[in-house]
Design an enzyme around this catalytic site. Structure first.
Site, PDB file in Angstrom:
ATOM      1  CG  ASN A 195      -6.626  -7.043   0.544  1.00 47.85           C
ATOM      2  OD1 ASN A 195      -7.019  -8.074   1.085  1.00 47.85           O
ATOM      3  ND2 ASN A 195      -6.744  -6.837  -0.764  1.00 47.85           N
ATOM      4  CG  MET A 196      -9.068  -6.720   7.221  1.00 46.91           C
ATOM      5  SD  MET A 196      -7.707  -6.782   8.411  1.00 46.91           S
ATOM      6  CE  MET A 196      -8.554  -7.429   9.845  1.00 46.91           C
ATOM      7  CB  SER A 197     -10.486  -9.419   1.949  1.00 48.62           C
ATOM      8  OG  SER A 197      -9.685  -9.018   0.859  1.00 48.62           O
ATOM      9  CD  GLU A 198      -4.761  -9.777  -0.970  1.00 47.42           C
ATOM     10  OE1 GLU A 198      -4.784  -9.779  -2.216  1.00 47.42           O
ATOM     11  OE2 GLU A 198      -3.970  -9.073  -0.300  1.00 47.42           O
ATOM     12  CG  ASP A 264      -0.376  -2.491  -8.358  1.00 48.02           C
ATOM     13  OD1 ASP A 264      -0.177  -3.597  -7.825  1.00 48.02           O
ATOM     14  OD2 ASP A 264      -1.048  -2.334  -9.392  1.00 48.02           O
TER      15      ASP A 264
END
EC number: 2.7.1.167
Length: 476
Positions: A195-198, A264
Site C-alpha cells: 500500500n502507499m504507506s508501505e 487480502d
C-alpha cells in the site's frame, strides 16, 4: 473496456503465510464501569472468521477457486476452529501445528458498529525449520498456477527467500503482500502489492504521480521484481511492469466502512484471476473492483463472483446484469414505483439454445423488465443428476445477462425459487412448459400480492438433454 470475469474454477492458488483467527464480540453499551472509566459492553453476539493468510484463502474459495493454504498454528482450540471453518469452505488446509506457540487470535469488541478494543493473543514464530513449509510446498506446487505469500510479520515467512525460489523453480508466479520496509527479503518476486504507506516507507515521501512511477521502477530494478502494484486508497492503484507504460486504476469504492482485509482481497482476486488465465492488467482491474466492494463491509470480508460482476458490469447503479438478491429486491421496488411491469421466470439454462432465447424474448415482451432466476450448480445437480450442470452458475448467468431481452439475472440455491419469488414479488410470473398456473412455484404468493401467473410454450425440438446426447454421440 470492462474486464470479463474468468472461470475461477480453473484457478488453483497456493497461499503460504501468517494464518490467524479473527473473533468479534458485539453488544450494546449502556453504562460506564464503576471499576474504571470504560464502557461496559453487554455481549449479545459473537463471530469467528479466518484472518490474515486464511482470509486470503477464503477470498479464493468465495470466487470458486481452489485454495491450498500452508501456515503455522498452535496445538489449540483456535487452530481447530480455523481449520474447520476453512475446510467447510473447501479450502485445503496444510497447517504446521507447533506445541510451544498459540494460534494467532485477534479479538475485537464492537458496539453500534464501532470497534472499542482489540485483544491480541500471539507470540511471533521464530527459528522454525524451513523444511516444514518447503516440503508441503513441494507437494502442492504441481497443482496450482499461482502462489501468494501473505506476510503479517508473525514468523511464517521467516524463510521467505527459500519459498520464492521454490515457487520460481516450479515455474509458478509468486505474488506477495509485503510487510515492513525490508523489501530485500522479497527479491525476485513476480509481483509485490504494497500500500502507499508501505511503499513510502521504502522509497521515501512521494509528491507526484511522476515521482511514484520513477521510484516504483527503481524498486523493480533494485529488487529484481517482475512487477509492482501500489494500492493507493482513494487514489486507486498503479501497476508498474518492466518495459510497459504505467497502468493507473481509479478507486471504485463508494463508501468506506472498514479497510480490514482489503489487501487480502486485492491479492487474492489478482492471483486467482492470473491463475484462471487473465493478463496481469485485467487481473488488477478485477482486484481493484473487488477492493471497492470489500471496504464497504465491516471486518475481514470476502467478495463473491456475484458481487464482483456487479462491481465490474454494474447492477445497482446501472440497473442491469447479474445481481444479488438484496440488490434485486431494491431494484424491483424502484422499477415498480416508476410504473414498470416486472416479469420474472426461472430455470437451469445449462446450455442456452434457440428455444430458451425464443422463450425469454416472449417473456420480455410481456412487461418492461425481465428477471431470470438461475439454479446454482448444487441445485441443478440435485434436479438433473450427476454430470450436470455442464456450465457453472457464473457462466450460465453471464450468458443470460448478455441477452438483450434480460434485465436482471439472480441465482438461487434451493430446488425451487418459491422463497426468492415471494421476496421479489414480480408483477408477472411466467414459466415454460405444461404447467397449471396454481402449480408454479411462487405463483400463489404473486397472485396474493395482486400479480399474475402465465404459462408459455417452449419451442418444439429444442432440448438441453438432446444437445448433450448429440454431443456424446458425435453428431453436429
Amino acid at each position: 473496456m470492462k474486464p470479463v470475469l474468468p472461470d475461477y474454477s480453473k484457478a488453483g492458488v497456493l497461499i503460504v503465510g501468517d494464518v490467524m483467527l479473527d473473533r468479534y464480540w458485539y453488544g450494546p453499551t449502556g453504562r460506564i464501569s464503576p471499576e474504571a472509566p470504560v464502557p461496559v459492553v453487554k455481549v449479545e453476539q459473537s463471530e469467528e472468521r479466518p484472518g490474515g493468510a486464511a482470509n486470503v484463502a477464503m477470498n479464493i474459495a468465495s470466487l470458486g477457486g481452489h485454495a491450498h493454504i500452508i501456515g503455522l498454528t498452535g496445538q489449540d482450540e483456535p487452530a481447530n476452529v480455523l481449520a474447520n471453518k476453512l475446510t467447510s469452505l473447501k479450502v485445503h488446509c496444510d497447517f504446521v501445528a507447533l506445541p510451544d506457540y498459540p494460534t494467532i487470535t485477534k479479538l475485537r469488541v464492537l458496539s453500534r458498529g464501532q470497534q472499542l478494543i482489540r485483544l491480541d493473543f500471539e507470540d511471533k514464530f521464530e527459528n522454525t525449520d524451513a523444511q516444514l513449509i518447503l516440503s508441503r510446498m513441494e507437494s502442492a506446487l504441481p497443482k496450482v498456477r499461482a502462489v501468494i505469500l501473505s506476510d503479517y510479520a508473525k514468523g511464517a515467512l521467516e524463510h521467505v527467500q527459500q519459498f520464492i525460489q521454490k515457487a520460481k523453480a516450479a515455474g509458478v508466479p509468486v505474488f506477495i503482500d509485503p510487510k515492513g520496509s525490508d523489501f530485500e527479503r522479497y527479491r525476485g518476486a513476480s509481483l509485490l502489492t504494497p500500500n502507499m504507506s508501505e511503499f513510502e516507507a521504502v522509497v521515501g515521501k512521494v509528491k507526484s504521480e511522476q515521482e511514484l512511477v520513477e521510484k516504483g521502477f527503481a524498486l523493480i530494478e533494485k529488487f529484481d521484481l517482475g512487477a509492482l502494484l501500489v494500492t493507493r486508497s482513494e487514489h486507486g492503484m498503479t501497476l508498474l511492469r518492466r518495459g510497459l507504460e504505467p497502468f493507473h486504476l481509479p478507486t471504485q469504492a463508494k463508501e468506506v466502512y472498514d479497510v480490514t482485509g482489503a489487501g487480502d482481497t486485492v491479492i487474492s482476486v489478482l492471483a486467482a484471476s492470473v491463475a484462471a488465465g487473465k493478463a496481469l492488467d485485467e487481473a488488477c482491474a478485477l482486484a481493484n473492483a473487488a477492493a471497492g466492494v470489500v471496504v464497504g463491509k465491516l471486518g475481514t470480508s470476502t467478495v463473491s463472483t456475484i458481487e464482483l460482476a456487479e462491481a465490474v458490469h454494474g447492477s445497482k447503479d446501472t440497473d442491469y446484469g447479474v445481481i444479488s438478491e438484496d440488490a434485486l429486491i431494491e431494484a424491483v421496488k424502484k422499477a415498480q414505483a416508476r410504473g414498470e411491469k416486472v416479469v420474472m421466470t426461472n430455470g437451469c439454462f445449462d446450455i442456452l439454445h434457440a428455444g430458451h432465447v425464443s422463450y425469454l424474448n416472449h417473456a420480455a415482451e410481456l412487461g418492461d423488465r425481465l428477471i431470470v432466476a438461475v439454479n446454482t450448480d448444487e441445485s441443478v445437480k440435485r434436479l438433473k443428476g450427476p454430470g450436470r450442470p455442464v456450465n457453472s452458475t457464473d457462466r450460465r448467468m453471464a450468458v443470460l445477462a448478455g441477452l438483450g431481452a434480460v434485465d436482471w439475472v439472480v441465482p438461487f440455491s434451493e430446488d425451487t425459487p418459491q422463497r426468492l419469488i415471494a421476496a421479489v414479488l414480480p408483477n408477472l410470473l411466467v414459466k415454460g412448459g405444461d404447467y397449471k398456473p396454481e402449480d408454479i412455484a411462487g405463483g400463489k404468493e404473486v397472485i396474493a400480492a395482486g400479480g399474475e401467473v402465465k404459462v408459455l410454450n417452449f419451442e418444439e425440438g429444442c432440448s438441453t438433454t438432446e444437445i448433450i446426447e448429440a454431443i456424446k454421440g458425435g453428431r453436429g
